[in-house]
Design a protein around this motif. Structure first.
Motif, PDB file in Angstrom:
ATOM      1  N   ASP A   6       0.794  -1.207   0.010  1.00 47.90           N
ATOM      2  CA  ASP A   6      -0.084   0.042   0.128  1.00 47.90           C
ATOM      3  C   ASP A   6       0.778   1.272  -0.043  1.00 47.90           C
ATOM      4  O   ASP A   6       0.510   2.185  -0.613  1.00 47.90           O
ATOM      5  N   ARG A  41      -9.957  -0.489  -2.191  1.00 46.35           N
ATOM      6  CA  ARG A  41      -9.936  -0.614  -0.552  1.00 46.35           C
ATOM      7  C   ARG A  41      -9.324   0.689  -0.025  1.00 46.35           C
ATOM      8  O   ARG A  41      -9.919   1.389   1.105  1.00 46.35           O
ATOM      9  N   LEU A  42      -8.236   1.227  -0.411  1.00 41.58           N
ATOM     10  CA  LEU A  42      -7.841   2.424   0.225  1.00 41.58           C
ATOM     11  C   LEU A  42      -8.781   3.600  -0.015  1.00 41.58           C
ATOM     12  O   LEU A  42      -8.883   4.468   0.921  1.00 41.58           O
ATOM     13  N   GLU A  44     -12.128   3.341  -0.242  1.00 37.55           N
ATOM     14  CA  GLU A  44     -13.317   3.087   0.845  1.00 37.55           C
ATOM     15  C   GLU A  44     -12.853   3.449   2.466  1.00 37.55           C
ATOM     16  O   GLU A  44     -13.810   3.850   2.839  1.00 37.55           O
ATOM     17  N   ARG A  45     -11.667   3.229   2.551  1.00 35.32           N
ATOM     18  CA  ARG A  45     -11.231   3.456   3.992  1.00 35.32           C
ATOM     19  C   ARG A  45     -10.723   4.712   4.221  1.00 35.32           C
ATOM     20  O   ARG A  45     -10.623   5.071   5.325  1.00 35.32           O
ATOM     21  N   VAL A  47      -8.384   6.332   2.956  1.00 34.61           N
ATOM     22  CA  VAL A  47      -6.735   6.750   2.925  1.00 34.61           C
ATOM     23  C   VAL A  47      -6.372   7.461   1.654  1.00 34.61           C
ATOM     24  O   VAL A  47      -5.944   8.478   1.936  1.00 34.61           O
TER      25      VAL A  47
END
Length: 145
Positions: A6, A41-42, A44-45, A47
Motif C-alpha cells: 500500500d 479498498r484504500l 473506501e477506507r 486513505v
C-alpha cells in the motif's frame, strides 16, 4: 492497516497520480486487478481521498503568493470564516490555536489586489501578511511509518 505494498502504491501515486494500473502493477509486483482492488479498498477506507492535478497559479497571472495570519475581532470569528471562504483567491486556510485563529494561503495578481482583498477583512479582523519568496518543500505526506 497500511502494509508495504500500500505504501509503495501511495508513494507512486503521490509522484504521479496519473499512473496507469499497469505501471502501478510493475512498481508493486502485483497484477493490475490486484492493484485496482487495493486502490478501491484504500479509497473506501478514506486513505486515498482523491486524485488531483497540480496547477501552476502563475499560469493564470497569480504572480504573488502570501501567507496571511488572521485574528478576528471579538465576536467576528464566524463572519471572518465566511469572508475567507467567499474569496476564491484564498486557496488554503487552517483554523489554528494561538493568537491568530486562521492561517491562510492567498494567490494574487499584484500588490494592489492583495490590498483590495485584505481590505475586505479589515472590518472584521487584524491581518499579518508575509509574501512567499520560494517554496522549498511542496505539500507532501509525512512518513508512512
Amino acid at each position: 492497516m497500511i502494509d508495504e505494498i500500500d505504501q509503495l502504491l501511495i508513494s507512486a501515486l503521490m509522484s504521479d497520480s496519473r499512473r496507469s494500473l499497469k505501471a502501478l502493477a510493475q512498481v508493486s509486483g502485483l497484477s493490475s486487478p490486484s492493484v485496482a482492488e487495493r486502490l478501491r479498498r484504500l479509497e473506501e477506507r478514506g486513505v486515498i481521498k482523491g486524485y488531483t492535478v497540480d496547477v501552476e497559479p502563475k499560469s493564470f497571472g497569480y504572480l504573488l503568493q502570501a501567507i496571511v495570519r488572521i485574528r478576528p475581532l471579538p465576536g467576528q470569528l464566524q463572519e471572518v470564516e465566511r469572508q475567507i471562504q467567499a474569496i476564491p483567491q484564498f486557496t488554503e486556510c487552517d483554523k489554528v490555536t494561538g493568537d491568530d485563529c486562521f492561517i491562510a494561503r492567498l494567490h494574487v495578481h499584484d500588490m494592489e489586489q492583495l490590498d483590495t482583498l485584505l481590505d475586505r477583512l479589515n472590518h472584521h479582523a487584524e491581518t499579518n501578511t508575509a509574501i512567499v519568496k520560494k517554496t522549498p518543500i511542496k505539500r507532501r505526506l509525512p512518513p508512512m511509518t
